[in-house]
Every structure is written in C-alpha cells, then in structure tokens.
Design a protein around this motif. Structure first.
Motif, mmCIF file in Angstrom:
data_model
loop_
_atom_site.group_PDB
_atom_site.id
_atom_site.type_symbol
_atom_site.label_atom_id
_atom_site.label_comp_id
_atom_site.label_asym_id
_atom_site.label_seq_id
_atom_site.Cartn_x
_atom_site.Cartn_y
_atom_site.Cartn_z
ATOM 1 N N MET A 124 30.710 102.282 -23.343
ATOM 2 C CA MET A 124 32.043 103.491 -23.607
ATOM 3 C C MET A 124 32.031 104.541 -22.370
ATOM 4 N N THR A 125 31.070 104.811 -21.822
ATOM 5 C CA THR A 125 31.239 105.670 -20.593
ATOM 6 C C THR A 125 31.989 105.271 -19.513
ATOM 7 N N ALA A 126 31.849 103.743 -19.311
ATOM 8 C CA ALA A 126 32.691 103.088 -18.264
ATOM 9 C C ALA A 126 34.143 102.937 -18.918
ATOM 10 N N LYS A 127 34.250 102.673 -20.107
ATOM 11 C CA LYS A 127 35.434 102.721 -20.762
ATOM 12 C C LYS A 127 36.476 104.191 -20.627
ATOM 13 N N ALA A 128 35.732 105.262 -20.848
ATOM 14 C CA ALA A 128 36.392 106.551 -20.720
ATOM 15 C C ALA A 128 36.781 106.677 -19.155
ATOM 16 N N LEU A 129 36.026 106.241 -18.262
ATOM 17 C CA LEU A 129 36.450 106.664 -16.796
ATOM 18 C C LEU A 129 37.486 105.620 -16.604
ATOM 19 N N PHE A 130 37.594 104.329 -16.907
ATOM 20 C CA PHE A 130 38.636 103.471 -16.750
ATOM 21 C C PHE A 130 40.129 103.961 -17.413
ATOM 22 N N ASP A 131 39.842 104.516 -18.415
ATOM 23 C CA ASP A 131 41.123 105.222 -18.942
ATOM 24 C C ASP A 131 41.605 106.281 -18.281
ATOM 25 N N ALA A 132 40.549 107.201 -17.706
ATOM 26 C CA ALA A 132 41.157 108.378 -16.956
ATOM 27 C C ALA A 132 41.600 107.856 -15.551
ATOM 28 N N ALA A 133 41.106 106.795 -15.171
ATOM 29 C CA ALA A 133 41.762 106.118 -13.725
ATOM 30 C C ALA A 133 43.198 105.409 -13.952
ATOM 31 N N GLU A 178 45.131 90.242 -13.299
ATOM 32 C CA GLU A 178 44.365 89.275 -13.487
ATOM 33 C C GLU A 178 43.010 89.967 -14.227
ATOM 34 N N TRP A 179 42.480 89.376 -15.138
ATOM 35 C CA TRP A 179 41.317 89.771 -16.020
ATOM 36 C C TRP A 179 40.063 89.549 -15.371
ATOM 37 N N TYR A 180 39.112 90.495 -15.229
ATOM 38 C CA TYR A 180 37.998 90.385 -14.743
ATOM 39 C C TYR A 180 36.878 90.853 -15.562
ATOM 40 N N HIS A 181 35.542 90.516 -15.346
ATOM 41 C CA HIS A 181 34.222 90.901 -16.258
ATOM 42 C C HIS A 181 33.386 92.255 -15.393
ATOM 43 N N CYS A 182 33.367 93.129 -16.020
ATOM 44 C CA CYS A 182 32.389 94.032 -15.462
ATOM 45 C C CYS A 182 31.071 94.681 -16.314
ATOM 46 N N ASP A 183 30.014 94.539 -15.853
ATOM 47 C CA ASP A 183 29.017 95.104 -16.667
ATOM 48 C C ASP A 183 27.793 95.903 -16.028
ATOM 49 N N SER A 184 27.801 97.120 -16.382
ATOM 50 C CA SER A 184 26.823 98.327 -15.670
ATOM 51 C C SER A 184 25.633 98.456 -16.216
ATOM 52 N N THR A 185 25.484 97.680 -17.175
ATOM 53 C CA THR A 185 23.931 97.742 -18.048
ATOM 54 C C THR A 185 23.138 97.181 -17.069
ATOM 55 N N PRO A 186 21.957 97.975 -16.740
ATOM 56 C CA PRO A 186 21.010 97.543 -16.061
ATOM 57 C C PRO A 186 20.155 96.046 -16.801
#
Length: 713
Positions: free
Chosen positions: A615-624, A651-659
């Motif tokens: 959700m943190t990454a989502k908030a930043l993608f929305d802001a960008a 094109e749709w790509y997967h991103c995962d920032s969880t360690p």
C-alpha cells in the motif's frame, strides 16, 4: 418477104413515126459518142503518160478466133432459114426524111431494170442478112469478155444517116432473142443493144393509146460504167472519172443505149480516142482553192486556250475532292483546318475557313457548322464534339460491422474524373446485415449519359461476441468514504475498440453500513452485453482511520525527494520500488484496517508487513501518475501476500518490494513468466488468478536494470 405496108401500098403511119424518131436519136447519139471517144482518148493518153509504156503488139500476131457458142435453133426457124437466104432483098430501109416534131409530153414514171414486154422481131432485110452470114463465115477477131456496161448513147457502130433501124410489125424495136411472129424469117439481134429514148405520147397516163399513135416505151436502164469511162450527167458534162465500178441511174431526159453483151471485140482505137485526164481537167472549170492556214491558226488558238482551262478544271476537281465536310472528335481533344483537307492542295493560299478553332470549347459536347472556302467556292462543313468516354473513379474499400450504418455513396468512390459534371449513386445498395464480403455497385454517370460501374468491396463483420470486463472485485469501504467503482476495472471487446461500461449502484446505500450489489454492464457496437456483479461492504470508520488526502500528501513529500524532473515512468517506478524496499521495516503485526492506514504507517512510521509495503508503494505510484493495481496471492495455505502490478509504456509488469529471507534484493518489472520461474530456497509463492488481471508483458527488461545503483543501464 412480108412488108410493113397496108393494103394501099403505103407504110403504116406508126412505122414512119418510129423510124424518124430512131434516126434522130441515133444521130444525136453519134455526136455524143464522138465527144465521149475524144474524152476517153484524152484520158487514155493521160493515163499512158502516168503509167509505164506497154510493149506494142507485133503486126504478125493475130488474135485467136473466138467461136460463138452454138445455139439450138427451133425446127421451124431452121426450115425457113434456107428459104430466106435464097430470096433476094427486094427493099432496103429508106432513111426517114421527116423529123419528129416536139410534142409536149407528160413525165413518165421511171422503171428501173424492168423487162419490156416481149415483142416479135422484124424480119431482117436480105442484104443485111447476107452481110451477117459473111461475117459469120470470116475468122473472128479476138474477143474480150467485159462486164455488163452501159455507155450513154454510145453505139459502137452508129447507124448511117438515112438508114432506119428495122422495126417489127407493131412499129417497135425488136427484142433480142424474140422470134418474129407470123414470119418464116429467122430471128435477128440488133447488136444486143436496146435504144432507150422517149417519144411524145399523145395520150394521158392511164389512158389506152390510140391505134394510129406511135408507141415507144421509155425503159430506164441501169448503167454499169467501166473503170476508165467517166459518164455524163443530164447536161452532157463530163463527170469525175470513176475508178471503181459504179451503179447509177441515168436521168430520164437523156436517151440511153444499153449495151448488154457478153463478148465484144477488143478495139484499141477506142482507147486511143479517149481524152487524157489533163485535157479533161483543162476543160473543166477550176474550183477556187481555200487556204487552210486560218483554220489551223484558229485551231491552234483554241488548243492553247483549252489547255489551261482543262488544267484549271482538273486542279479544281482534284483539290475540291480533298475536302472532308464532316468530322467527329472526342470531347477534350482539339481540331484544326487540316482535318477537313485530306491532302495537300496545289494552291493552299486559296484555302480558308470562317471558324477560329482556338476559340472552340472542346470540353462541351456540341455541333459546330462553318464554311471552308477553296478556290472561291464555299463548302459547308460540320464539327461534331461528342463525349463517348465514361468517367473514371476508384473504389474505397470498407470494413464495417453488420450493425453499422452504410456510408454515403460519395464516400465509397474516390478520384472521380470526367470533363463534365458527374453524378454518383448506388446502382445496387448493399445489404450488410448478414455480414461477410459484399461487393456494392456504384454508378458514376456524366452529363452525356456515359456510365461507369464501380465495384466497392465491403468487408462486413457480424459481431456476436460480447465484451469482457476485467478488474472488478468486491469493495470494502467505510461509511461516508468516497468510493471509486471504476478503479482498476477495464472493458475489452474483440471488435469494438471502445465498448461502453455502465455501473449500476442503485441498490447501494452509502450512509448505512452493510453489503450491497454493484452491477457492471459492458456493451459493444453490435449490442452484445456483458454483466458482472460485485459486493460492496460498508463499515463504520475505525478510530485509526486515515483520510486518503493525508496519505496522498505524505506520498508527494517522499516522491519529491527520490525523483527528479524529467525522469521517465520507468525511472520513477524504479526509484519508488527501491525506496520502499530499503526504507520501510518489516514487522509481523501491523494495523491493516484500511489501505490508507497501512500506507500512512509505511510513509510516516516506515514499518509494516507485506500489506503495508504494497500500500505504501501504491500511494507513491498514484502520486507519480503511474497506473497500478494490487495482486493478491491466491490460493494460499498459511499467509497471504500482496504485491504491485504497474503499467509502463502500455505493458504490465510485476513489482514486489517486500523483503525475502536470505534475499537482499527486490523484484522490478518482472513478466509473469519470469516471476513464476523465480525460486528461492525451494519456494516461489507467486501464485494468483491471472484471468482477473491484464495480461503481462512478454518482453524482459531485466538487462536494462542496475539493481545496486537503482538506475537504468
């Protein structure tokens, strides 16, 4: 011997009149014969001068005797012959002292070659009979056979003056070969000549003659003139010599003695007595000669004038035949005077036209009448400008659906060309309701009626597939929050690029907590419909609830620190994923009451579990401004998992920032294939329902990423 006297011892009056007339005629003929002999002698001399001289005949050579063929004599005449020879001649014919008085006579009809009636021959006098016998006993000179000829009043042996020709008992001339009636004397031939003369006839035509009147019939004879004898005319004038044998009629005013003998004695003295041609020409009047020079000059002048006239007429006819009076040309082409003259005239400077071909409108079909003038003659001509060329056009192919409206006919053709106005209409309007490949007929017609049919292809698709709605899911929200129903929802169709999406929220009560149905309806242009129903759960806001605006504000603060102006979406996404991975700490327990609370804890408190990281990454993608959505692991056994799904350059790509344990890195722009092939410590953990999300890209970009420096290569 019988006598022609009556009972009183006088001669019959008819006999005396006939003898007198005969004597007169013989004397006249003798004079004419002498003149004819002189003319013949002159002609013979002239002929001898012009021709080579012939050899003289020797004196000791005599002509062979010619034996007259014997003729059968009647028995009675043969018996009487010796008696006549024994009897002495008692009387001789006395010459006539009286002359025939001229009597006014009427013209008698001319009878050609008519045989006189047979009359008995008068008895021959004894002396004449004896002379005849003596001549028969003597050797005959050479006889020359000549054709039948008639010499005008030319008697070989003229009767001496005072001696009359013996007549028969009727006072007529004896006929050759006719035996005398009532006499024992043999028949006598008067030298085979017949006198042809006229005597006065004291009676009118058609009346019976008087017994006391002399009867002498006039028998015109046909004269056959020899080649060397020039006959006389009615005035006893010499005519031109006749070189060929000529048949002619002697005038009835002149007496004619017809010589009808088959054999005559050849007498050279007659040839010598003939006058020459030169002597006859001297006696003839000279004719005036006319000069032929003026006629020749006139003829030459006429020829000199006729040659130019004939040449001028010939040139005129030939050049005027070159004129063509009518020509037809196609509209759009041009014409000139040379089209009306199919050759080269002799004098082109005399050829003109009253039409200026440069001012003619050759585009408009019309008929033009004008005049071509050649050598002063006007020739009416016609120029026909016709339009027989149909217009041209090109078809415009159409791809459409069976439910589409047929386009206007003007849009079905292009590049229409013609010299005149063109009308475009449907020759056969297409029916596209059934779909398929259809050929439409378009008629292109100009003002002259020339028509062209253009085949326009229509590729009609009959749509029976409904559109597809993606990204719908159940929504959880708090009472009083603004709900975005279209977020992450997409609609696609196989044919319609822009299907319509309608969301039915008529059953939702936004101010009351509860669970409600929300219906999504997608429709394409063919009317195909697709419906999807989700559940909306509304709950009361917890005390830890964070407003979305607060989250957005905090996200912009972080984004401004990690990005720079001018970065691409890929570079911004790389910086966001890197910042969340290395700036938020992982904790097992966190407040996941709302996505805003989880994002806020990650941005402000910088801690949380996998839900907080996502959700943190989502908030930043929305802001960008980068399109993104959250993917949930399912199914799962022990724990669920959340990661981000972003759209970069379509094109749709997967991103995962969880360690991950014992993996000091992050996942950035992985394709679905690359993500599912990643295994670490014997475990993957990226299982999800792919049909709920847009299809992933198939082209890898991992070689472009520098994970350590979080930059693009």
């Amino acid at each position: 011997m019988p006598d022609n006297r009556n009972n009183q011892g006088r001669r019959h009056p008819n006999v005396r009149s006939a003898d007198s007339a005969v004597v007169k005629a013989v004397e006249h003929q003798a004079a004419l014969e002498r003149q004819a002999q002189q003319r013949q002698e002159q002609a013979r001399m002239a002929k001898n001068q012009a021709m080579p001289q012939r050899m003289p005949r020797p004196a000791n050579v005599t002509r062979p005797q010619y034996q007259r063929p014997a003729q059968a004599m009647p028995q009675r005449q043969a018996q009487a012959m010796p008696q006549r020879q024994a009897q002495p001649m008692t009387r001789q014919a006395q010459p006539m002292q009286r002359q025939a008085q001229p009597v006014q006579r009427q013209p008698q009809p001319q009878i050609l070659r008519q045989q006189m009636p047979q009359r008995p021959v008068q008895a021959m006098p004894q002396r004449q009979g004896q002379q005849m016998l003596q001549r028969q006993a003597q050797p005959q000179p050479l006889m020359q056979q000549r054709p039948r000829q008639t010499i005008p009043m030319n008697v070989r042996q003229p009767i001496p003056q005072g001696q009359a020709q013996p007549l028969n008992t009727r006072g007529q001339m004896p006929q050759p070969g006719v035996q005398q009636a009532n006499t024992d004397m043999p028949a006598f031939y008067v030298s085979t000549r017949q006198l042809n003369t006229r005597m006065p006839v004291p009676h009118r035509p058609g009346e019976a003659p008087d017994a006391n009147s002399p009867v002498v019939r006039s028998v015109p004879q046909t004269i056959t003139a020899p080649r060397h004898v020039a006959p006389l005319n009615a005035e006893h004038k010499q005519l031109e010599p006749v070189m060929d044998e000529v048949q002619y009629e002697e005038p009835e005013e002149d007496g004619i003695v017809e010589v009808d003998s088959e054999y005559e004695e050849f007498d050279d003295s007659e040839e010598e007595k003939r006058p020459s041609r030169k002597a006859r020409k001297q006696k003839e009047p000279k004719q005036k000669k006319h000069s032929a020079v003026p006629l020749l000059v006139l003829l030459l002048l006429v020829i000199l004038l006729a040659i130019p006239a004939v040449w001028a007429i010939t040139v005129y006819n030939e050049d005027t035949d070159l004129i063509v009076t009518e020509n037809t040309i196609e509209a759009g082409t041009s014409a000139d005077l040379g089209m009306y003259i199919k050759g080269d005239p002799k004098f082109p400077q005399y050829v003109s036209c009253n039409l200026d071909f440069n001012t003619v409108n050759y585009v408009l079909p019309q008929t033009i009448r004008f005049t071509v003038r050649m050598y002063g003659t006007n020739f009416p001509c016609v120029l026909q400008i016709v339009d027989t060329t149909p217009p041209t056009a090109e078809p415009v192919p159409h791809e459409m659906f069976s439910v589409d409206k047929i386009p206007p006919v003007e849009e079905c053709v292009k590049n229409v060309y013609d010299l005149n106005d063109v009308t475009v209409k449907w020759a056969q309007e297409p029916d596209i309701s059934g779909g398929g490949n259809i050929i439409a007929k378009v008629s292109v017609t100009d003002s002259s009626g020339n028509e062209t049919i253009i085949d326009v292809p229509f590729n009609v698709t009959k749509d029976s597939v409904a559109p597809v709605i993606d990204g719908t899911k159940d929504i959880e929200a708090f009472v009083g929050d603004s709900i975005t129903y279209r977020k992450d929802v997409t609609v696609t169709d196989d044919l319609d690029p822009n299907p319509k999406l309608e969301i039915d929220t008529s059953k939702v009560k936004i101010s009351e907590a509860g669970t409600y149905e929300v219906i999504y309806r997608a429709t394409d242009f063919s009317g195909n419909l697709t419906e999807v129903t989700i559940k909306l759960t509304l709950t009361k806001k917890p005390k830890s609830y964070v407003d979305p605006a607060t989250v957005e504000k905090e996200a912009k603060k972080v984004l401004d620190k990690i990005t720079k102006p001018g970065m691409s979406d890929m570079e911004k996404a790389l910086q966001i994923t890197w910042w969340v991975r290395y700036n938020v700490n992982y904790v097992a327990k966190a407040d996941n009451s709302s996505w805003t609370r989880a994002a806020y804890d990650g941005l402000v408190k910088r801690q949380g579990n996998c839900y907080n990281f996502a959700m943190t990454a989502k908030a930043l993608f929305d802001a960008a401004g980068i399109e993104n959505m959250i993917i949930t692991r399912e199914p799962f056994i022990y724990h669920g998992h959340y990661w981000n799904y972003i759209n970069i350059d379509g094109e749709w790509y997967h991103c995962d920032s969880t360690p991950r344990k014992k993996y000091n890195s992050y996942f950035f722009m992985y394709t679905t294939k690359e993500l599912k092939n990643f295994w670490h410590n014997g475990w993957n953990g990226y299982n999800f329902k792919e049909e709920k999300y847009p299809k992933s890209a198939t082209t890898s970009v991992q070689k472009k990423i520098n994970y350590a420096a979080h930059k693009l290569k």
